[in-house]
Design a protein around this motif. Structure first.
Motif, PDB file in Angstrom:
ATOM      1  N   VAL B 197     -79.426  17.698 -51.024  1.00  0.00           N
ATOM      2  CA  VAL B 197     -78.586  16.981 -51.990  1.00  0.00           C
ATOM      3  C   VAL B 197     -77.190  16.762 -51.424  1.00  0.00           C
ATOM      4  N   ALA B 198     -76.602  17.825 -50.865  1.00  0.00           N
ATOM      5  CA  ALA B 198     -75.240  17.730 -50.345  1.00  0.00           C
ATOM      6  C   ALA B 198     -75.147  16.698 -49.225  1.00  0.00           C
ATOM      7  N   GLU B 199     -76.142  16.707 -48.325  1.00  0.00           N
ATOM      8  CA  GLU B 199     -76.122  15.741 -47.216  1.00  0.00           C
ATOM      9  C   GLU B 199     -76.238  14.316 -47.731  1.00  0.00           C
ATOM     10  N   LEU B 200     -77.096  14.132 -48.721  1.00  0.00           N
ATOM     11  CA  LEU B 200     -77.278  12.794 -49.305  1.00  0.00           C
ATOM     12  C   LEU B 200     -75.968  12.266 -49.857  1.00  0.00           C
ATOM     13  N   VAL B 201     -75.289  13.109 -50.668  1.00  0.00           N
ATOM     14  CA  VAL B 201     -74.035  12.684 -51.293  1.00  0.00           C
ATOM     15  C   VAL B 201     -73.001  12.372 -50.218  1.00  0.00           C
ATOM     16  N   ALA B 216     -66.608  13.129 -55.653  1.00  0.00           N
ATOM     17  CA  ALA B 216     -67.950  13.493 -55.190  1.00  0.00           C
ATOM     18  C   ALA B 216     -68.183  14.995 -55.364  1.00  0.00           C
ATOM     19  N   TYR B 217     -67.151  15.789 -55.079  1.00  0.00           N
ATOM     20  CA  TYR B 217     -67.298  17.245 -55.210  1.00  0.00           C
ATOM     21  C   TYR B 217     -67.487  17.654 -56.674  1.00  0.00           C
ATOM     22  N   CYS B 218     -66.625  17.137 -57.561  1.00  0.00           N
ATOM     23  CA  CYS B 218     -66.707  17.525 -58.980  1.00  0.00           C
ATOM     24  C   CYS B 218     -68.007  17.027 -59.606  1.00  0.00           C
ATOM     25  N   VAL B 219     -68.331  15.752 -59.378  1.00  0.00           N
ATOM     26  CA  VAL B 219     -69.556  15.202 -59.959  1.00  0.00           C
ATOM     27  C   VAL B 219     -70.770  15.879 -59.315  1.00  0.00           C
ATOM     28  N   GLY B 220     -70.678  16.139 -58.006  1.00  0.00           N
ATOM     29  CA  GLY B 220     -71.773  16.838 -57.325  1.00  0.00           C
ATOM     30  C   GLY B 220     -72.010  18.213 -57.912  1.00  0.00           C
ATOM     31  N   GLY B 241     -71.497  21.905 -48.623  1.00  0.00           N
ATOM     32  CA  GLY B 241     -71.958  20.566 -48.257  1.00  0.00           C
ATOM     33  C   GLY B 241     -70.905  19.490 -48.435  1.00  0.00           C
ATOM     34  N   ILE B 242     -70.070  19.597 -49.475  1.00  0.00           N
ATOM     35  CA  ILE B 242     -69.103  18.533 -49.782  1.00  0.00           C
ATOM     36  C   ILE B 242     -67.666  19.055 -49.767  1.00  0.00           C
ATOM     37  N   GLY B 243     -67.417  20.148 -50.494  1.00  0.00           N
ATOM     38  CA  GLY B 243     -66.053  20.628 -50.707  1.00  0.00           C
ATOM     39  C   GLY B 243     -65.327  20.985 -49.421  1.00  0.00           C
ATOM     40  N   ILE B 261     -61.315  24.686 -59.875  1.00  0.00           N
ATOM     41  CA  ILE B 261     -61.654  23.528 -60.704  1.00  0.00           C
ATOM     42  C   ILE B 261     -63.085  23.074 -60.422  1.00  0.00           C
ATOM     43  N   GLY B 262     -63.555  23.284 -59.196  1.00  0.00           N
ATOM     44  CA  GLY B 262     -64.932  22.925 -58.864  1.00  0.00           C
ATOM     45  C   GLY B 262     -65.933  23.714 -59.698  1.00  0.00           C
ATOM     46  N   MET B 263     -65.693  25.014 -59.823  1.00  0.00           N
ATOM     47  CA  MET B 263     -66.603  25.838 -60.632  1.00  0.00           C
ATOM     48  C   MET B 263     -66.604  25.355 -62.078  1.00  0.00           C
ATOM     49  N   LEU B 264     -65.414  25.018 -62.594  1.00  0.00           N
ATOM     50  CA  LEU B 264     -65.334  24.548 -63.984  1.00  0.00           C
ATOM     51  C   LEU B 264     -66.017  23.192 -64.149  1.00  0.00           C
ATOM     52  N   SER B 265     -66.052  22.386 -63.078  1.00  0.00           N
ATOM     53  CA  SER B 265     -66.812  21.130 -63.138  1.00  0.00           C
ATOM     54  C   SER B 265     -68.303  21.426 -63.231  1.00  0.00           C
TER      55      SER B 265
END
Lengths: 249, 321
Positions: B197-201, B216-220, B241-243, B261-265
């Motif tokens: 998934v991470a590579e795709l995004v 991409a990171y938050c939505v991912g 993969g993204i962050g 904030i990523g965890m809260l997303s």
């Protein structure tokens, strides 16, 4: 790419409304098979994870006997009596107040909430009672009908769903502000593993803006809920008035 | 292991509760699908009572049998048999505010447990399970509240057994959904679904723009949490993969802000998925809602608002501090 077939199974299974347990197990089996595990190995994995995660059901199982007992002896009715004394109470305000208490307490590291122990026995009945009080104020002589004492079913469902949502919002967006909580420790451990220096205080601090946004969003949703309750109750009262006129003829 | 109130003790209690549900289903003349229901609750009781001692494969095939029973609609609850509203109102009038005392003992015990009991130990033996102190405090709270409830109401011990089993049957097979989803998450992780998934995004989006990387990171995080049902499972995968490659290495963002904030997303994703069954589906069943997705429906507007705010906050702050 082929490894994503499990996600596809989940999406299709939910869309076609198959039994959720079946969908989840099928997705696990398919994903395991494409990753080269044997069926027996997959069953072993399911068994191991199932046993390791037994703790997830404990909050429900350990609390329902006492909640059931107290409900049998009128806890929900008592909660309703209590709320009837608070004239300014509405369903939305009751839920918002609970969200605030939940969010602040868990931000201080105290976990006092939960669906079985707070929402089902106390918060949802109080919110419903507040809405029923609103409804009572709208009703005229026609509503004295037997059996017309209840809120519309859809209104009751909406109130209960929002009470559950309030619990989740308070829980999720309060806990990360406290540093000793699982999420912060998990992130710390993850970055430690990568030899990246991160302070737990910074991560907790940067949870605060989102916590405020989450509470504001809850405030907005509970206001929407109150307007919806008022509208649906007014519709019901109008229907009842018409019925009463019919009866009078 | 080295504790008085270990989680294992509460598994045994839970196992006994499940066994009593099976027993009541067997003896209730109005129980629909009697044998399916009895076998389902009995299997669950065995897994709780002897979980660690059983070979994992045996548990796995037991779980498979439980899933088959649920899918074939052999696990049902009897028609409502609770006390009438009038009867409850009479009792409520008689008992008054005292009824609240047991209910409030549960959060009080949680507070005392967190602040005090979790620190008590006799040499190597701790009072509460060290790894699961909150859970142990909750269990003790449940027991104390039960004792107080029996005293105040004057009910026989059979009453909480009957009422508890009625509520558990109302939840039904959804009760084990959280564990099943945890198992699925584990198998996804072993199969390496996350990396794909991470590579795709990362390869599909123009991540040279800082805003795109943040979004991409938050939505991912939200999307992958929706797939896994658990933000904790999504965090390492999406962050690796993204962050880290995009926000931190490519655009020099602040790690703590990104992670917090990523965890809260991710939690925004939790609000929107039936995979997070213990937060969304089990409560719907517990509150006896007809639509088991009603809680998710109520949460979607909240989750999307908070997610949008998260992207904005992260974009404004992560490259500045």
């Amino acid at each position: 790419m082929i490894k994503l077939v499990g996600i596809l199974v989940v999406a299709v299974g939910f869309a076609l409304r198959f039994n959720t347990l079946l969908v989840v197990m099928a997705a696990g089996i398919v994903t395991g098979l494409v990753a080269g595990m044997s069926f027996h190995e997959i069953m072993e994995q399911f068994g191991r994870f199932f046993v390791d995660n037994r703790y997830m059901t404990l909050p429900v199982v350990l609390i329902v006997p006492v909640v059931g007992l107290l409900e049998r002896y009128g806890l929900q009715e008592r909660a309703e009596t209590l709320i009837r004394r608070a004239r300014a109470a509405t369903a939305g305000r009751v839920i918002l107040l609970y969200t605030a208490v939940r969010q602040v307490s868990i931000a201080l590291g105290v976990n006092i909430g939960g669906h079985p122990q707070m929402v089902r026995p106390l918060v949802a009945p109080m919110a419903e009672a507040a809405a029923r009080q609103q409804a009572g104020a709208l009703r005229t002589e026609g509503a004295a009908h037997a059996g017309h004492d209840e809120l519309p079913e859809k209104t009751k469902e909406a109130i209960r769903a929002h009470a559950s949502a309030g619990e989740n919002i308070g829980n999720f967006f309060g806990e990360d502000v406290f540093i000793a909580v699982g999420a912060i420790l998990l992130m710390k451990g993850f970055f430690d593993g990568l030899k990246i220096e991160v302070s737990v205080w910074a991560m907790a601090l940067w949870g605060i803006p989102t916590a405020l946004v989450a509470f504001a969003a809850m405030w907005w949703r509970t206001r929407v809920l109150d307007r919806r309750v008022a509208r649906e109750v007014a519709e019901q009262a109008a229907v009842q008035r018409n019925e009463a006129k019919e009866d009078a003829r | 292991m080295n504790s008085v109130f270990s989680v294992e003790l509460f598994y045994v209690i839970a196992g006994a509760v499940f066994a009593s549900v099976a027993w009541r289903a067997l003896r209730n003349p109005r129980q629909p699908r009697r044998w399916g229901s009895v076998i389902f609750w009995l299997l669950l009781a065995v897994i709780y009572l002897f979980g660690k001692a059983l070979p994992p494969a045996a548990v796995g095939y037991g779980v498979l049998a439980m899933v088959a029973l649920a899918a074939l609609r052999q696990v049902e609850k009897p028609a409502s048999e609770g006390a009438s509203r009038e009867e409850r109102a009479v009792q409520a009038e008689r008992l008054g505010e005292a009824l609240f005392a047991p209910a409030l003992l549960i959060p009080v015990t949680a507070v005392v447990g967190a602040l005090l009991l979790s620190r008590i130990h006799f040499g190597e033996v701790w009072l509460l399970d060290k790894k699961q102190a909150t859970l142990a405090a909750l269990g003790i709270g449940g027991l104390i509240a039960l004792g107080a409830g029996l005293r105040i109401t004057g009910a026989k011990p059979a009453v909480p057994v009957a009422e508890g089993s009625r509520l558990l049957q109302a939840i039904g097979w959804a009760l084990v959904l959280p564990q099943m989803l945890a198992a699925l998450g584990g198998i996804f992780a072993q199969a390496g679904v996350g990396q794909v998934v991470a590579e795709l995004v990362a390869s599909a989006l123009p991540t040279q723009y800082p805003f795109v990387a943040v979004a991409a990171y938050c939505v991912g995080m939200a999307l992958f949490t929706m797939c896994m049902g658990n933000a904790f499972a999504a965090f390492p995968v999406i962050t690796l993969g993204i962050g880290l490659p995009l926000i931190v290495q490519q655009h020099h963002g602040n790690v703590a802000i990104m992670a917090g904030i990523g965890m809260l997303s991710g939690y925004c994703g939790t609000l929107m998925t039936p995979m997070a069954a213990n937060f969304n589906i089990v409560p719907a069943m517990l509150l006896e809602l007809r639509d088991k997705n009603a809680v998710i429906r109520a949460q979607v507007p909240l989750a999307l608002t908070i997610l949008a705010a998260n992207i904005a906050i992260m974009y404004l702050c992560v490259f500045r501090f």
